[in-house]
Design a protein around this motif. Sequence first.
Motif, PDB file in Angstrom:
ATOM      1  N   GLY A  13     -21.468 -14.649   2.986  1.00 12.13           N
ATOM      2  CA  GLY A  13     -20.895 -14.936   4.410  1.00 12.13           C
ATOM      3  C   GLY A  13     -19.706 -14.501   4.851  1.00 12.13           C
ATOM      4  N   LEU A  14     -18.943 -13.863   3.927  1.00  8.32           N
ATOM      5  CA  LEU A  14     -17.662 -13.481   4.113  1.00  8.32           C
ATOM      6  C   LEU A  14     -17.323 -12.038   4.717  1.00  8.32           C
ATOM      7  N   ALA A  15     -18.272 -11.302   4.103  1.00  9.61           N
ATOM      8  CA  ALA A  15     -18.173  -9.786   4.331  1.00  9.61           C
ATOM      9  C   ALA A  15     -19.653  -9.423   5.046  1.00  9.61           C
ATOM     10  N   PRO A  16     -19.485  -8.264   5.788  1.00  8.59           N
ATOM     11  CA  PRO A  16     -20.693  -7.943   6.466  1.00  8.59           C
ATOM     12  C   PRO A  16     -21.594  -7.303   5.226  1.00  8.59           C
ATOM     13  N   SER A  50      -3.431 -18.238  -4.907  1.00 12.46           N
ATOM     14  CA  SER A  50      -4.593 -17.900  -4.150  1.00 12.46           C
ATOM     15  C   SER A  50      -4.662 -16.182  -4.489  1.00 12.46           C
ATOM     16  N   ASP A  51      -5.855 -15.819  -4.925  1.00  7.67           N
ATOM     17  CA  ASP A  51      -5.982 -14.345  -5.120  1.00  7.67           C
ATOM     18  C   ASP A  51      -6.261 -13.583  -3.741  1.00  7.67           C
ATOM     19  N   SER A  52      -5.406 -13.290  -2.866  1.00 11.34           N
ATOM     20  CA  SER A  52      -5.414 -12.628  -1.613  1.00 11.34           C
ATOM     21  C   SER A  52      -5.417 -11.041  -1.718  1.00 11.34           C
ATOM     22  N   GLN A  53      -5.073 -10.660  -2.713  1.00 14.56           N
ATOM     23  CA  GLN A  53      -5.084  -9.001  -2.749  1.00 14.56           C
ATOM     24  C   GLN A  53      -6.296  -8.568  -2.939  1.00 14.56           C
ATOM     25  N   VAL A  54      -6.943  -7.455  -2.263  1.00 13.89           N
ATOM     26  CA  VAL A  54      -8.120  -7.135  -2.574  1.00 13.89           C
ATOM     27  C   VAL A  54      -8.397  -5.762  -3.005  1.00 13.89           C
ATOM     28  N   GLU A  55      -9.339  -5.393  -3.996  1.00 11.27           N
ATOM     29  CA  GLU A  55      -9.491  -4.177  -4.257  1.00 11.27           C
ATOM     30  C   GLU A  55     -10.902  -3.783  -4.132  1.00 11.27           C
ATOM     31  N   LEU A  56     -11.041  -2.826  -3.411  1.00 12.03           N
ATOM     32  CA  LEU A  56     -12.719  -2.463  -2.931  1.00 12.03           C
ATOM     33  C   LEU A  56     -13.011  -1.287  -3.609  1.00 12.03           C
ATOM     34  N   ARG A  57     -13.873  -1.161  -4.406  1.00 11.64           N
ATOM     35  CA  ARG A  57     -14.244   0.149  -5.276  1.00 11.64           C
ATOM     36  C   ARG A  57     -15.813   0.314  -4.903  1.00 11.64           C
ATOM     37  N   VAL A  89     -10.054   1.244  -3.040  1.00  5.88           N
ATOM     38  CA  VAL A  89      -8.915   0.924  -1.758  1.00  5.88           C
ATOM     39  C   VAL A  89      -8.370  -0.152  -2.061  1.00  5.88           C
ATOM     40  N   ARG A  90      -7.201  -0.354  -1.884  1.00  8.84           N
ATOM     41  CA  ARG A  90      -6.382  -1.990  -2.055  1.00  8.84           C
ATOM     42  C   ARG A  90      -5.963  -2.221  -0.668  1.00  8.84           C
ATOM     43  N   ALA A  91      -5.900  -3.711  -0.586  1.00  5.59           N
ATOM     44  CA  ALA A  91      -5.488  -4.219   0.669  1.00  5.59           C
ATOM     45  C   ALA A  91      -4.645  -5.455   0.299  1.00  5.59           C
ATOM     46  N   SER A  92      -3.357  -5.632   0.785  1.00  6.28           N
ATOM     47  CA  SER A  92      -2.738  -6.853   0.366  1.00  6.28           C
ATOM     48  C   SER A  92      -1.472  -7.345   1.549  1.00  6.28           C
ATOM     49  N   GLU A  93      -1.862  -6.531   2.706  1.00  8.78           N
ATOM     50  CA  GLU A  93      -0.682  -6.689   3.649  1.00  8.78           C
ATOM     51  C   GLU A  93      -0.732  -8.252   4.619  1.00  8.78           C
ATOM     52  N   HIS A  94      -1.969  -8.714   4.259  1.00 10.81           N
ATOM     53  CA  HIS A  94      -2.324 -10.271   5.042  1.00 10.81           C
ATOM     54  C   HIS A  94      -2.161 -11.295   3.921  1.00 10.81           C
ATOM     55  N   GLN A  97      -7.239 -13.759   2.045  1.00 13.10           N
ATOM     56  CA  GLN A  97      -8.230 -13.092   1.414  1.00 13.10           C
ATOM     57  C   GLN A  97      -9.140 -12.358   2.319  1.00 13.10           C
ATOM     58  N   TRP A  98      -9.598 -13.105   3.308  1.00 10.90           N
ATOM     59  CA  TRP A  98     -10.478 -12.628   4.428  1.00 10.90           C
ATOM     60  C   TRP A  98     -10.055 -11.718   5.133  1.00 10.90           C
ATOM     61  N   ARG A  99      -8.875 -11.501   5.569  1.00  9.59           N
ATOM     62  CA  ARG A  99      -8.483 -10.452   6.412  1.00  9.59           C
ATOM     63  C   ARG A  99      -7.972  -9.259   5.585  1.00  9.59           C
ATOM     64  N   ASN A 100      -7.944  -9.431   4.306  1.00 10.70           N
ATOM     65  CA  ASN A 100      -7.438  -8.274   3.461  1.00 10.70           C
ATOM     66  C   ASN A 100      -8.788  -7.708   3.108  1.00 10.70           C
ATOM     67  N   ARG A 101      -9.785  -8.536   2.886  1.00  8.29           N
ATOM     68  CA  ARG A 101     -11.218  -8.015   2.863  1.00  8.29           C
ATOM     69  C   ARG A 101     -11.580  -7.027   4.160  1.00  8.29           C
ATOM     70  N   GLU A 102     -11.327  -7.573   5.127  1.00 13.16           N
ATOM     71  CA  GLU A 102     -11.822  -6.505   6.384  1.00 13.16           C
ATOM     72  C   GLU A 102     -11.044  -5.245   6.308  1.00 13.16           C
TER      73      GLU A 102
END
Length: 158
Positions: A13-16, A50-57, A89-94, A97-102
Motif C-alpha cells: 500500500g506504500l508505492a504504486p 529510521s531507514d529513510s534513504q531509498v535506493e531504487l534499482r 536511483v537514490r533519494a534521501s532529501e525528505h 521514507q514514503w516521500r523518498n520512495r515517491e
Amino acid sequence: MEGMSGPSRRSGGLAPRHLTIRGSVSLPEAELMWRFSRSSGPGGQHVNTSDSQVELRFDLARTEALPEVWKRRALQRLAGRLTDGVVTVRASEHRSQWRNREAAAVRLAALLAEATAPPPKPRKPTRVPRGINERRLREKKHRSETKRGRGRSLRDWS
C-alpha cells in the motif's frame, strides 16, 4: 531480496503497483528492487532509528516490460550509469521514507522516459534567401563607408 532492511519488493500500500514511463508503457512493481538505509546528515534522534534513504534499482538489461527498441535505446544512452545492466536511483532529501520512495520513483520514470525518447528529427538544410544576403552585404558596405568617412576627417586636420 536478502540483506535488505524494510519492506523490500512489496508494495504494502506504500508505492504504486506499476511505474508509468510514457504513454501506456509502465514498469511492474515486481521488477523494481527497493532498498532502505539510514540517511546521512543532521536530523535529531528520529533519524538514528529510521531507514529513510531509498535506493531504487531496475534491471534494464533483463526487463520484459519495455519495448525492444526502447530497451536498446536506453541501454545505449545510460551505458555510463549502468552496473551489470541495472540502473540505480537514490533519494534521501525528505525525512520520511514514503516521500523518498515517491521521489525515487519519479526520478527513475523521468530518467527512463528521457533515455527511451526517440532521437530528434534531423535538420533539413535550407539555403539562405538571396534578399537576406544582399541586405547583409548592403549594411556591411554602409558601415564600412561610415567608418572610412571618420578616418578622412582626422587626416585632413593634420
